[in-house]
Design a protein around this motif. Sequence first.
Motif, PDB file in Angstrom:
ATOM      1  N   ALA A   1      25.521 -10.872 136.555  1.00  0.00           N
ATOM      2  CA  ALA A   1      24.477 -10.187 137.316  1.00  0.00           C
ATOM      3  C   ALA A   1      24.945  -8.860 137.888  1.00  0.00           C
ATOM      4  O   ALA A   1      24.129  -8.019 138.287  1.00  0.00           O
ATOM      5  N   ASP A   2      26.261  -8.639 137.954  1.00  0.00           N
ATOM      6  CA  ASP A   2      26.796  -7.404 138.521  1.00  0.00           C
ATOM      7  C   ASP A   2      26.883  -6.262 137.517  1.00  0.00           C
ATOM      8  O   ASP A   2      27.201  -5.132 137.894  1.00  0.00           O
ATOM      9  N   ILE A   3      26.582  -6.532 136.234  1.00  0.00           N
ATOM     10  CA  ILE A   3      26.738  -5.498 135.208  1.00  0.00           C
ATOM     11  C   ILE A   3      25.904  -4.243 135.489  1.00  0.00           C
ATOM     12  O   ILE A   3      26.412  -3.120 135.383  1.00  0.00           O
ATOM     13  N   PRO A   4      24.608  -4.348 135.902  1.00  0.00           N
ATOM     14  CA  PRO A   4      23.856  -3.121 136.208  1.00  0.00           C
ATOM     15  C   PRO A   4      24.502  -2.293 137.314  1.00  0.00           C
ATOM     16  O   PRO A   4      24.529  -1.056 137.234  1.00  0.00           O
ATOM     17  N   ALA A   5      25.048  -2.967 138.333  1.00  0.00           N
ATOM     18  CA  ALA A   5      25.692  -2.254 139.437  1.00  0.00           C
ATOM     19  C   ALA A   5      26.971  -1.567 138.963  1.00  0.00           C
ATOM     20  O   ALA A   5      27.284  -0.442 139.376  1.00  0.00           O
ATOM     21  N   ILE A   6      27.717  -2.240 138.082  1.00  0.00           N
ATOM     22  CA  ILE A   6      28.948  -1.655 137.547  1.00  0.00           C
ATOM     23  C   ILE A   6      28.632  -0.425 136.700  1.00  0.00           C
ATOM     24  O   ILE A   6      29.275   0.622 136.804  1.00  0.00           O
ATOM     25  N   ILE A   7      27.611  -0.541 135.837  1.00  0.00           N
ATOM     26  CA  ILE A   7      27.216   0.583 134.972  1.00  0.00           C
ATOM     27  C   ILE A   7      26.754   1.763 135.818  1.00  0.00           C
ATOM     28  O   ILE A   7      27.126   2.923 135.567  1.00  0.00           O
ATOM     29  N   TYR A   8      25.941   1.485 136.836  1.00  0.00           N
ATOM     30  CA  TYR A   8      25.444   2.554 137.708  1.00  0.00           C
ATOM     31  C   TYR A   8      26.600   3.267 138.402  1.00  0.00           C
ATOM     32  O   TYR A   8      26.640   4.511 138.457  1.00  0.00           O
ATOM     33  N   GLN A   9      27.552   2.506 138.914  1.00  0.00           N
ATOM     34  CA  GLN A   9      28.698   3.106 139.595  1.00  0.00           C
ATOM     35  C   GLN A   9      29.467   4.026 138.648  1.00  0.00           C
ATOM     36  O   GLN A   9      29.852   5.144 139.006  1.00  0.00           O
ATOM     37  N   GLN A  10      29.665   3.579 137.404  1.00  0.00           N
ATOM     38  CA  GLN A  10      30.429   4.370 136.444  1.00  0.00           C
ATOM     39  C   GLN A  10      29.668   5.617 135.990  1.00  0.00           C
ATOM     40  O   GLN A  10      30.254   6.703 135.867  1.00  0.00           O
TER      41      GLN A  10
END
Length: 243
Positions: free
Chosen positions: A3-12
Amino acid sequence: MNADIPAIIYQQLTAPFRPLGRNATLNGVRVESRTIWTDEVLPDAVTKFVVNDEPAYEYQYVRGLSDVCSAGSEVTLIGGGEGVSTVSAAEMVGPDGFVTTYEGGEDQVRAGRRTLQLNDVQNARIRHAVVGDDVSLRSNKGNADVVPVSDVAESDVLGIDADGAEFSILRSLAGTGQPPERLVVEHHAVRNDGEVVVEFDRDEVVSLLETAGYEVTKEYCDARGANYGKDAEIILVCEHNTV
């Protein structure tokens, strides 16, 4: 799917644009977060790995420190994060006191030292070192020193925000000749990759405190919880029975 993948992508994706942003403020302390306008309009689930303005950041932990820190106190903090608790404690003890923070993660050491600069703090330092077990560092520890608990115990106040290492630290405190007069201990479950690796166990923490000669005088519960609200979080304010 994590579930954290969208947040990780956004941060990067947004990282290259953040030097154009502004510093954030966490619980009244300036940090070099560099927020941008999209952080304000997107859901929390997407922006949760980006540090935005947050008045309640570490509120209960800092509150616990304020219960036991006074002008002139020598304070040791295990776990530094963004440097907010270091700056807050330095303000509490004033120019006649001093705060030494031990932080094991390379990125957090850099961020914390920059936070000291941004807030013009002269009576504190952040040392790159692991105290106790490195259960859950938020970045690589690199060439961090390994410091025994006995080397950091001789202070008026010891704050422990160590993400699971509190158990080993408290066990070691029981054998030190001159334990700190007062403790502030933050405790919550610890997760790695979403899996719980350290269980929440208030009774065990209190038992270790009692074995080390401490009495819990106040207890706070952070209503926001830990791990983005997934787990309970408590802060225990303690006094040694020799005080």
